[in-house]
Write an enzyme that holds these catalytic residues in place. Sequence first.
Site, mmCIF file in Angstrom:
data_model
loop_
_atom_site.group_PDB
_atom_site.id
_atom_site.type_symbol
_atom_site.label_atom_id
_atom_site.label_comp_id
_atom_site.label_asym_id
_atom_site.label_seq_id
_atom_site.Cartn_x
_atom_site.Cartn_y
_atom_site.Cartn_z
ATOM 1 N N ASP A 1 36.635 29.600 33.361
ATOM 2 C CA ASP A 1 37.297 30.894 33.286
ATOM 3 C C ASP A 1 36.836 31.754 34.457
ATOM 4 O O ASP A 1 35.628 31.916 34.673
ATOM 5 C CB ASP A 1 36.923 31.561 31.954
ATOM 6 N N VAL A 2 37.777 32.311 35.214
ATOM 7 C CA VAL A 2 37.404 33.104 36.387
ATOM 8 C C VAL A 2 36.614 34.354 36.013
ATOM 9 O O VAL A 2 35.981 34.973 36.874
ATOM 10 C CB VAL A 2 38.643 33.492 37.220
ATOM 11 N N ASN B 1 44.224 33.788 42.747
ATOM 12 C CA ASN B 1 45.544 33.743 42.136
ATOM 13 C C ASN B 1 45.548 33.803 40.605
ATOM 14 O O ASN B 1 46.546 34.209 40.018
ATOM 15 C CB ASN B 1 46.253 32.457 42.594
ATOM 16 N N TYR C 1 49.270 45.152 32.638
ATOM 17 C CA TYR C 1 49.546 44.264 33.767
ATOM 18 C C TYR C 1 49.717 45.061 35.055
ATOM 19 O O TYR C 1 49.115 44.743 36.093
ATOM 20 C CB TYR C 1 50.803 43.444 33.485
ATOM 21 N N LYS D 1 47.196 45.025 38.398
ATOM 22 C CA LYS D 1 47.665 44.591 39.709
ATOM 23 C C LYS D 1 47.588 45.720 40.743
ATOM 24 O O LYS D 1 47.318 45.472 41.926
ATOM 25 C CB LYS D 1 49.098 44.066 39.602
#
Length: 246
Positions: free
Chosen positions: A55-56, A78, A142, A146
């Site tokens: 998991d990042v 990404n 979201y 971003k």
Amino acid sequence: MATHILITGAASGIGLACAQHLATHGTQRLVLVDRDADALARIALPVSIDRLIGDVRDEAMWDDAAPLLAGIDAAVVNAGVAGAGAIADLSFAEWQRIVSVNLDGAFLSLRAAMRAMKGSGGAIVATGSAAGIKPEAGVAAYGASKAALLHLVKVAAKEGAPERIRVNAVAPAGVETPVWDGVPMFAERAAQIGRDAAFAELAAMATPLGRYARPAEIAAQVTFLLSDAAALITGTTLVCDGGYTL
């Protein structure tokens, strides 16, 4: 062109397309990161591949991976998740789920890449989103994650410049990737009329050019930003949205 490249979220969508495209454009070694061990294992490309399953958001994973990242000269940050919900209806747990992957995970990935490139230089591209530029109802978590990522890229570009590390972002609008399957509105419509038709319907409503991007198109743009042709480009967001943000 970079020859040793880290890609997160590499098992599907834009990440997989980047791995496939870069493998045919001078890359010698890929370090592919994803939580989906089975999908990661299925990737077969004509280059050396190191697979990192995890998991990042896991800081310990990145600390342990430092030796594996030695020698990388490019990275594609990404990994991400999608979700929708009006602010008044959104649970804090759902907010945290989205922001933790899209921002915390991106920060840890970016930090690991910059540490590995220190002293030797390199190029990094982060996958942002047009949702981080143009506000829309129902995408608070979201869109905010971003938007923050796009600003993080600018800060990273300033900090990386003395080390000859370039940092840029791409900001697609709709891309035909599996991340849409996690959006209830799309999943419901796809069940009714089919996935391809649902993408076409959405694109016709939302995008002046009338279609969404294919992952391979975004991969080509990422490859450009990593290449020597973009040697003077840093701190920039390449908006590739079919006119969505106009």
